[in-house]
Write a protein that holds these residues in place. Structure first.
Motif, PDB file in Angstrom:
ATOM      1  N   LEU A   1      41.660  61.288  38.723  1.00 55.89           N
ATOM      2  CA  LEU A   1      40.466  61.942  39.045  1.00 55.89           C
ATOM      3  C   LEU A   1      40.310  62.057  40.595  1.00 55.89           C
ATOM      4  N   GLY A   2      41.190  61.287  41.360  1.00 58.85           N
ATOM      5  CA  GLY A   2      40.885  61.590  42.709  1.00 58.85           C
ATOM      6  C   GLY A   2      39.710  60.819  43.127  1.00 58.85           C
ATOM      7  N   GLU A   3      39.126  59.897  42.373  1.00 58.60           N
ATOM      8  CA  GLU A   3      37.937  59.266  42.759  1.00 58.60           C
ATOM      9  C   GLU A   3      37.981  58.273  43.970  1.00 58.60           C
ATOM     10  N   LEU A   4      37.095  58.214  44.930  1.00 58.68           N
ATOM     11  CA  LEU A   4      37.348  57.116  45.915  1.00 58.68           C
ATOM     12  C   LEU A   4      36.018  56.451  46.243  1.00 58.68           C
ATOM     13  N   LEU A   5      36.086  55.248  46.453  1.00 60.61           N
ATOM     14  CA  LEU A   5      35.048  54.150  46.487  1.00 60.61           C
ATOM     15  C   LEU A   5      34.866  54.099  48.168  1.00 60.61           C
ATOM     16  N   LYS A   6      33.505  53.967  48.472  1.00 64.02           N
ATOM     17  CA  LYS A   6      33.180  53.619  49.903  1.00 64.02           C
ATOM     18  C   LYS A   6      33.483  52.180  50.183  1.00 64.02           C
ATOM     19  N   PRO A   7      33.649  51.962  51.602  1.00 62.63           N
ATOM     20  CA  PRO A   7      34.051  50.668  51.943  1.00 62.63           C
ATOM     21  C   PRO A   7      33.017  49.341  51.269  1.00 62.63           C
ATOM     22  N   LYS A   8      31.572  49.756  51.271  1.00 65.11           N
ATOM     23  CA  LYS A   8      30.829  48.792  51.020  1.00 65.11           C
ATOM     24  C   LYS A   8      31.035  48.802  49.433  1.00 65.11           C
ATOM     25  N   GLU A   9      31.242  49.682  48.684  1.00 57.18           N
ATOM     26  CA  GLU A   9      31.370  49.659  47.267  1.00 57.18           C
ATOM     27  C   GLU A   9      32.802  48.900  46.881  1.00 57.18           C
ATOM     28  N   ILE A  10      33.742  49.028  47.766  1.00 58.09           N
ATOM     29  CA  ILE A  10      34.984  48.278  47.431  1.00 58.09           C
ATOM     30  C   ILE A  10      34.472  46.804  47.629  1.00 58.09           C
ATOM     31  N   MET A  11      33.835  46.466  48.698  1.00 59.66           N
ATOM     32  CA  MET A  11      33.525  44.993  48.794  1.00 59.66           C
ATOM     33  C   MET A  11      32.773  44.461  47.721  1.00 59.66           C
ATOM     34  N   GLY A  12      32.031  45.482  47.191  1.00 60.28           N
ATOM     35  CA  GLY A  12      31.299  44.853  46.051  1.00 60.28           C
ATOM     36  C   GLY A  12      32.229  44.767  44.741  1.00 60.28           C
ATOM     37  N   CYS A  13      33.179  45.692  44.664  1.00 63.90           N
ATOM     38  CA  CYS A  13      33.882  45.378  43.527  1.00 63.90           C
ATOM     39  C   CYS A  13      34.646  44.088  43.729  1.00 63.90           C
ATOM     40  N   VAL A  14      35.017  43.808  44.818  1.00 66.44           N
ATOM     41  CA  VAL A  14      35.786  42.494  45.330  1.00 66.44           C
ATOM     42  C   VAL A  14      35.168  41.449  44.751  1.00 66.44           C
ATOM     43  N   LEU A  15      33.788  41.550  45.243  1.00 62.02           N
ATOM     44  CA  LEU A  15      32.711  40.301  45.024  1.00 62.02           C
ATOM     45  C   LEU A  15      32.440  40.137  43.279  1.00 62.02           C
ATOM     46  N   VAL A  16      32.311  41.310  42.791  1.00 60.65           N
ATOM     47  CA  VAL A  16      32.288  41.140  41.250  1.00 60.65           C
ATOM     48  C   VAL A  16      33.374  40.433  40.530  1.00 60.65           C
ATOM     49  N   PHE A  17      34.512  40.962  41.053  1.00 59.00           N
ATOM     50  CA  PHE A  17      35.895  40.593  40.266  1.00 59.00           C
ATOM     51  C   PHE A  17      35.767  38.952  40.542  1.00 59.00           C
ATOM     52  N   THR A  18      35.456  38.700  41.846  1.00 58.25           N
ATOM     53  CA  THR A  18      35.714  37.252  42.241  1.00 58.25           C
ATOM     54  C   THR A  18      34.907  36.418  41.508  1.00 58.25           C
ATOM     55  N   ALA A  19      33.650  37.096  41.125  1.00 54.60           N
ATOM     56  CA  ALA A  19      32.607  36.291  40.374  1.00 54.60           C
ATOM     57  C   ALA A  19      33.111  36.071  39.009  1.00 54.60           C
ATOM     58  N   VAL A  20      33.874  37.062  38.326  1.00 55.45           N
ATOM     59  CA  VAL A  20      34.356  37.353  36.880  1.00 55.45           C
ATOM     60  C   VAL A  20      35.223  36.104  36.936  1.00 55.45           C
ATOM     61  N   ILE A  21      36.268  35.915  37.853  1.00 53.80           N
ATOM     62  CA  ILE A  21      37.005  34.958  37.904  1.00 53.80           C
ATOM     63  C   ILE A  21      36.607  33.545  37.966  1.00 53.80           C
ATOM     64  N   LEU A  22      35.403  33.449  38.889  1.00 55.93           N
ATOM     65  CA  LEU A  22      34.990  31.971  38.939  1.00 55.93           C
ATOM     66  C   LEU A  22      34.318  31.408  37.760  1.00 55.93           C
ATOM     67  N   ALA A  23      33.670  32.602  36.940  1.00 53.66           N
ATOM     68  CA  ALA A  23      32.757  32.190  35.858  1.00 53.66           C
ATOM     69  C   ALA A  23      33.672  31.526  34.857  1.00 53.66           C
ATOM     70  N   GLN A  24      35.144  31.684  34.895  1.00 52.74           N
ATOM     71  CA  GLN A  24      35.784  31.148  33.783  1.00 52.74           C
ATOM     72  C   GLN A  24      36.337  29.741  34.122  1.00 52.74           C
ATOM     73  N   ILE A  25      36.393  29.395  35.351  1.00 53.09           N
ATOM     74  CA  ILE A  25      36.828  28.204  35.930  1.00 53.09           C
ATOM     75  C   ILE A  25      36.412  26.765  35.007  1.00 53.09           C
ATOM     76  N   PRO A  26      35.007  26.823  34.900  1.00 57.12           N
ATOM     77  CA  PRO A  26      34.456  25.513  34.156  1.00 57.12           C
ATOM     78  C   PRO A  26      35.285  25.302  32.797  1.00 57.12           C
ATOM     79  N   GLY A  27      35.556  26.494  32.157  1.00 56.33           N
ATOM     80  CA  GLY A  27      36.141  26.573  30.571  1.00 56.33           C
ATOM     81  C   GLY A  27      37.538  26.209  30.706  1.00 56.33           C
ATOM     82  N   MET A  28      38.266  26.359  31.760  1.00 56.75           N
ATOM     83  CA  MET A  28      39.666  26.091  32.073  1.00 56.75           C
ATOM     84  C   MET A  28      39.540  24.499  32.300  1.00 56.75           C
TER      85      MET A  28
END
Length: 309
Positions: free
Chosen positions: A276-303
């Motif tokens: 679709l040619g969609e582009l995220l703004k720099p701040k939105e990209i940083m937000g995506c990185v933080l959300v994804f990092t949080a998602v990974i971190l949330a699983q470490i205790p279970g591992m």
């Protein structure tokens, strides 16, 4: 070995779901929320029904002449009606919030990637909900929650309250419902995955059809324009992916399963950019990185606790 098998199944699931955000975004411009969900659910249910019939025929052919345990045979033939209805009602709410949220994003907003990452917050929510179910919160889970909040701020609120779209709120409500759906599936993990998935889509199709009749103006032209997205969302995202999710969760460790399924958000951004040619703004990209990092971190205790299957 089972964990690897489950992880690969869930990776395919995440890819299908991620790319399905493009189909949902494309379909949202042609038909209403309930019309889209009713059509995709009917397609998904019919697809699964055909697969189940074919599977039963092949099983009978392969088992001809063999001694069958009647108790096991009876269990295999049982349709998990109650489980399917409950899953269907919860998933109806999740799909409705998500699809309507995608449909109300303004032009120029990266709806596919944005909604994909907001939806991914359900992984963190599953970890938080587990605390209220009697599990002690690990400090890493607390960090992941903070990271998720920070990521959501950059993704949705970097421009202040005016930067929050109605679509963000609705998709987030959908993520809450997806959290509930994950937990419900876990309760019914012993049920026949394919049959339960078929029932849940029948339920969604019935409820969505009634809602469509009373709230939306359905046109053949609109359905024709959205036909490819409907088929993709119905057969792949619905009939195949949701069944793969149920199968994959039976084999993979819960923590690993959540991490793999969270890749859906990454696939959503990539698909939105490529198709679709969609582009995220720099701040939105940083937000995506933080959300994804949080998602990974949330699983470490279970591992670290070595959850098993």
């Amino acid at each position: 070995m089972n964990n690897i098998k489950g992880s690969l199944i869930l990776l395919l699931t995440a890819f299908i779901w991620g790319t399905a955000f493009v189909a949902q975004t494309s379909g949202a411009g042609a038909v209403g929320t309930f019309t889209f969900n009713a059509a995709r659910s009917i397609v998904g249910a019919l697809f699964l029904a055909v697969v189940i019939v074919i599977k039963n025929v092949l099983d009978k052919r392969n088992n001809s002449g063999k001694v069958i345990n009647t108790e096991n045979e009876s269990h295999l033939q049982t349709w998990p009606l109650g489980a399917g209805i409950i899953c269907g009602i919860v998933l109806f709410a999740a799909m409705t919030f998500q699809q309507y949220g995608i449909s109300v994003y303004p032009q120029g907003v990266a709806a596919s990637g944005r909604s994909g990452f907001i939806t991914a917050t359900y992984v963190v929510m599953v970890s938080v909900v587990s605390v209220f179910m009697g599990k002690k919160m690990h400090w890493i889970t607390g960090v992941s929650v903070a990271g998720c909040v920070a990521g959501m701020y950059l993704l949705c609120m970097s421009g202040g309250v005016s930067g929050i779209y109605l679509g963000d709120v609705l998709v987030f409500l959908g993520a809450i419902c997806f959290t509930t759906h994950i937990l419900v599936i876990d309760k019914f993990s012993s049920a026949d995955s394919m049959k339960m998935s078929c029932i849940q889509f029948m339920v969604i199709a019935i409820i969505s059809t009634f809602a469509m009749i009373f709230t939306e103006n359905v046109t053949f032209a609109g359905i024709k324009v959205a036909l490819i997205p409907i088929l993709y969302a119905g057969v792949l995202s619905g009939g195949i992916a949701y069944t793969l999710q149920m199968v994959g969760q039976k084999y993979a460790q819960p923590s690993v399963a959540s991490i793999v399924m969270s890749l859906e958000s990454v696939f959503a951004v990539l698909a939105g950019w490529i198709v679709l040619g969609e582009l995220l703004k720099p701040k939105e990209i940083m937000g995506c990185v933080l959300v994804f990092t949080a998602v990974i971190l949330a699983q470490i205790p279970g591992m670290k606790k070595g959850d098993t299957k």
